[in-house]
Design an enzyme around this catalytic site. Structure first.
Site, PDB file in Angstrom:
ATOM      1  N   GLU A   1     -53.022  58.182 -17.761  1.00 10.51           N
ATOM      2  CA  GLU A   1     -52.309  57.989 -16.493  1.00 10.51           C
ATOM      3  C   GLU A   1     -50.804  57.869 -16.739  1.00 10.51           C
ATOM      4  O   GLU A   1     -49.989  58.429 -16.003  1.00 10.51           O
ATOM      5  CB  GLU A   1     -52.844  56.747 -15.776  1.00 10.51           C
ATOM      6  CG  GLU A   1     -54.267  56.953 -15.287  1.00 10.51           C
ATOM      7  CD  GLU A   1     -54.922  55.667 -14.804  1.00 10.51           C
ATOM      8  OE1 GLU A   1     -55.730  55.743 -13.878  1.00 10.51           O
ATOM      9  OE2 GLU A   1     -54.645  54.589 -15.357  1.00 10.51           O
TER      10      GLU A   1
ATOM     11  N   LYS B   1     -64.762  47.204 -16.910  1.00  8.74           N
ATOM     12  CA  LYS B   1     -63.858  48.346 -16.801  1.00  8.74           C
ATOM     13  C   LYS B   1     -63.436  48.944 -18.134  1.00  8.74           C
ATOM     14  O   LYS B   1     -63.226  48.251 -19.115  1.00  8.74           O
ATOM     15  CB  LYS B   1     -62.595  47.924 -16.052  1.00  8.74           C
ATOM     16  CG  LYS B   1     -62.842  47.675 -14.583  1.00  8.74           C
ATOM     17  CD  LYS B   1     -63.003  48.961 -13.815  1.00  8.74           C
ATOM     18  CE  LYS B   1     -61.686  49.361 -13.203  1.00  8.74           C
ATOM     19  NZ  LYS B   1     -61.783  50.680 -12.623  1.00  8.74           N
TER      20      LYS B   1
ATOM     21  N   SER C   1     -59.572  45.810 -17.447  1.00  8.07           N
ATOM     22  CA  SER C   1     -59.089  45.103 -16.261  1.00  8.07           C
ATOM     23  C   SER C   1     -59.017  43.627 -16.583  1.00  8.07           C
ATOM     24  O   SER C   1     -59.793  43.120 -17.389  1.00  8.07           O
ATOM     25  CB  SER C   1     -60.059  45.363 -15.114  1.00  8.07           C
ATOM     26  OG  SER C   1     -60.059  44.280 -14.210  1.00  8.07           O
TER      27      SER C   1
ATOM     28  N   HIS D   1     -61.416  74.919  -7.022  1.00  9.68           N
ATOM     29  CA  HIS D   1     -61.279  74.015  -5.859  1.00  9.68           C
ATOM     30  C   HIS D   1     -61.992  72.692  -6.115  1.00  9.68           C
ATOM     31  O   HIS D   1     -62.442  72.034  -5.186  1.00  9.68           O
ATOM     32  CB  HIS D   1     -61.838  74.656  -4.580  1.00  9.68           C
ATOM     33  CG  HIS D   1     -61.396  76.064  -4.373  1.00  9.68           C
ATOM     34  ND1 HIS D   1     -60.241  76.391  -3.690  1.00  9.68           N
ATOM     35  CD2 HIS D   1     -61.929  77.240  -4.805  1.00  9.68           C
ATOM     36  CE1 HIS D   1     -60.102  77.706  -3.690  1.00  9.68           C
ATOM     37  NE2 HIS D   1     -61.105  78.237  -4.374  1.00  9.68           N
TER      38      HIS D   1
END
Ligand code: ARG
Length: 508
Positions: free
Chosen positions: A298, A291, A285, A164
Site C-alpha cells: 500500500e 489481521k 492491526s 474488467h
C-alpha cells in the site's frame, strides 16, 4: 564592508529568514561528494592552462581531499552542519569557503575561475543521477530475475485471468509474472537509455555565456568520465529536460510496480486467497488480532503517487522559466533525490515480496474451475471442428453459460442433455450432441491451457520461450551496465590517483 564570499556588491548581509528560505545547503548533502570531485577536476584543468601553479594545485587538492575524508568520517550531513558559516546559500559556497578558510584567499580564491555555480550545480546533478541510474538499473535487473525464478516455478499453476476485474480466460501464474518481466524490461530500457543524455558535461559553460579563460572543457569531461559535452552554454546551464525525462521514466516505472502491488493486495484478500505474503512483508492491526495487512504494498502504491507528483512539480517549475539559470531550478533537486530514493526502496521491497510470496495453488485452480473461463476455448474448438462462424458459436456457448449460472452455477458439462439439445436446435447449428457434451466435459482449465498455443499465450511451452527471450535481453542490459560501472569506477579511481600523486607527501 562584509567579508561574505559572494556578496561583493551588497552592503548588507542576507536577512536570516531569507537565508533560510533560499538555502539548499542541507539538501545538497546529496551532491556534496560530487561537488568536491568536480572542483578537483576543474582545478586540475586550471593548472593545465596555467591559472594554478603546481604548488597551488597541490594545496587546493589537499584541502579538498581533507573535506572529502573528514566528511566521510564524521558523516556528511554532520560535517555540513558543523562547518556552516552562517551565510552559505548552498554547498558550492560552503566548500569554496572552507577551502579559502583553510589555505587562504590568495590560492583558495582561484578555484572558481572560469566557472559559475550555474554549470557547477548541473555538473553535480548529472554526476549524481548517473550513479542513481546505474543503481536503479541494477535493482531492476534483480527484480526481473526474481520474477523469472518465480515464473519457472509456476509454469503449470493455473490462475484466472481478468478483464474488467471479471474472470476472463484461464491463465498460468508464470504468464502473469512474465508479463511484468516484459514491462519492467521496458522500464529498464527507458532508464538505461537516459544515462546517455545525462552523461554529458556542462562544466565550463560558466554562468550562461562561456568564459574568457582558455578552459579545456574536454579535459574536465574526460577526468570525470563523461561521454561528451553539452555543447551550448545556454542549454548546458538552463535546461533540465533530461532530468525531467529521468523523472518521467521513474514515474512510469513506479506505475508498473504499483500495478503489481494492486494485484497482490487484491490476491491476498480472503475473498481471492490466491497468494499469501510473507510475514516479513505484512503488518497487523493494533486491535484485530486476526489481521495480516499488505501495508508495504500500500505504501508502494502511495509512493507512486508521490513520485508522479514530483514529476508534475518539476514540469511546473520549468514551464515558465525564461532561458538561463533561474533560482527556481534549485527546487528541482530534492525532487530528483527523493524520487530516486523512493524508487530504490520500492524496488527493494518489491523484490523481497516477489521472492517470498506463496501461491495458494489449490485456490487458484478451484477458482478457475468455478469460473466459466473456458467458454472461449469451447467455442474455438467448435469453430475448428465444424467450421461454423464464430459469432454463431459465441451465441450458443453464451446460452449454455446463462443456463449454468441461473441453475446454481453448475459446471457447463452438468447441463442436462435435453437442455443442450434445445439450445442446439434453436441455434440451427449442426453439431453432434454427444460430441458437444464430450467437448464440454473435456475442456477444463488445465486442458484449455494446452489447447491455446498461440504465440505469447499462457501455454507452458510459450512460457519457456518467453523466459528465454527475457533472459537473453537481461544479459545485454547487464553487460552494458557492467561496462558503464567499470568505466566510471576506473575513471574516478584514476582521478583519485592523479589527485594523490599531485598532493604527494602532504596526502599521507
Ligand atoms: N544552489 C543553487 C542551485 O541549486 C546553485 C546555483 C546558484 N546560482 C545562482 N546564480 N544563484 O541551483
Amino acid at each position: 564592508m562584509n567579508n561574505i564570499l559572494y556578496r561583493s556588491r551588497q552592503k548588507e548581509n542576507l536577512d536570516k529568514d531569507v537565508l533560510n528560505f533560499l538555502s539548499s545547503l542541507r539538501e545538497d548533502v546529496n551532491i556534496f561528494y560530487y561537488d568536491i570531485l568536480g572542483t578537483q577536476a576543474h582545478c586540475l584543468m586550471l593548472n593545465k592552462i596555467g591559472i594554478l601553479t603546481s604548488d597551488e594545485l597541490s594545496k587546493v587538492l589537499y584541502s579538498l581531499n581533507k573535506i572529502k575524508y573528514q566528511s566521510k568520517n564524521e558523516g556528511t550531513i554532520q560535517y555540513i552542519i558543523s562547518n556552516e558559516l552562517s551565510f552559505e546559500e548552498d554547498i558550492h559556497e560552503q566548500i569554496e569557503s572552507i577551502v579559502i578558510r583553510d589555505i587562504g584567499i590568495d590560492i583558495g580564491g582561484k578555484i572558481h575561475t572560469g566557472r559559475s555555480r550555474n554549470d557547477q550545480v548541473v555538473l553535480d546533478i548529472r554526476m549524481k543521477l548517473r550513479d542513481d541510474i546505474m543503481d536503479i538499473s541494477e535493482d531492476l535487473i534483480s527484480v526481473i530475475k526474481s520474477l523469472i525464478v518465480r515464473a519457472k516455478e509456476h509454469k503449470d499453476t493455473i490462475i484466472s485471468l481478468y478483464t474488467h476485474l471479471q474472470q476472463a480466460q484461464i491463465g498460468t501464474m508464470s504468464h502473469y509474472l512474465l508479463s511484468y518481466s516484459f514491462n519492467l524490461l521496458r522500464d529498464l530500457d527507458r532508464i538505461s537509455s537516459s544515462f546517455e543524455k545525462i552523461n554529458l558535461s556542462p562544466l565550463g559553460s560558466c554562468a550562461i555565456g562561456g568564459t574568457g579563460i582558455p578552459i579545456d572543457r574536454n579535459y574536465t569531461a574526460s577526468l570525470l568520465g563523461f561521454q561528451g559535452l553539452l555543447e551550448n552554454s545556454i542549454d548546458a546551464t538552463s535546461s533540465r529536460d533530461s532530468m525531467i525525462e529521468y523523472l518521467s521514466f521513474l514515474s512510469i516505472l513506479m506505475t508498473s510496480l504499483s500495478r503489481i502491488a494492486e494485484d497482490f493486495i487484491l490476491w491476498s484478500t480472503s475473498e481471492f486467497n490466491y497468494i499469501e505474503l510473507s510475514d516479513k512483508y505484512s503488518s497487523t492491526s493494533s486491535v484485530m488480532p486476526q489481521k495480516k495487512n499488505p501495508d508495504p504494498l500500500e505504501i508502494l502504491r502511495s509512493r507512486t503517487s508521490i513520485v508522479i507528483g514530483m514529476l508534475i512539480s518539476s514540469l511546473s517549475i520549468i514551464k515558465n522559466l525564461p532561458s538561463g539559470y533561474n533560482r527556481d531550478l534549485q527546487d528541482l533537486k530534492p525532487l530528483l533525490w527523493n524520487s530516486s530514493k523512493i524508487v530504490k526502496e520500492s524496488l527493494c521491497i518489491m523484490q523481497g515480496i516477489i521472492d517470498t510470496f506463496k501461491v495458494n495453488k489449490k485456490n487458484t485452480l478451484y477458482s478457475a474451475n468455478k469460473s466459466y473461463g473456458v467458454s472461449l476455448d469451447i467455442a474455438e474448438q467448435l469453430v475448428m471442428k465444424y467450421n461454423i462462424p464464430f459469432r454463431k458459436v459465441h451465441k450458443l456457448v453464451g446460452q449454455l453459460v446463462q443456463y449454468a449460472i441461473t441453475h446454481g452455477n453448475i459446471p457447463l458439462d452438468k447441463t442436462p442433455q435435453d437442455e443442450v439439445n434445445k439450445m442446439l436446435n434453436s441455434s440451427k447449428i449442426k453439431i453432434d450432441l454427444d460430441e458437444l457434451m464430450s467437448i464440454l466435459k473435456d475442456i477444463k482449465p488445465k486442458k484449455s491451457i494446452l489447447l491455446r498455443k498461440s504465440y505469447g499465450s499462457p501455454n507452458p511451452l510459450q512460457q519457456t520461450g518467453m523466459i528465454n527471450s527475457i533472459e537473453k535481453s537481461l544479459l545485454t542490459y547487464a553487460k552494458v551496465l557492467t561496462e558503464r560501472k567499470e568505466l566510471l569506477f576506473t575513471t574516478i579511481n584514476n582521478l583519485d590517483n592523479v589527485i594523490l600523486n599531485t598532493i604527494g607527501d602532504k596526502g599521507n
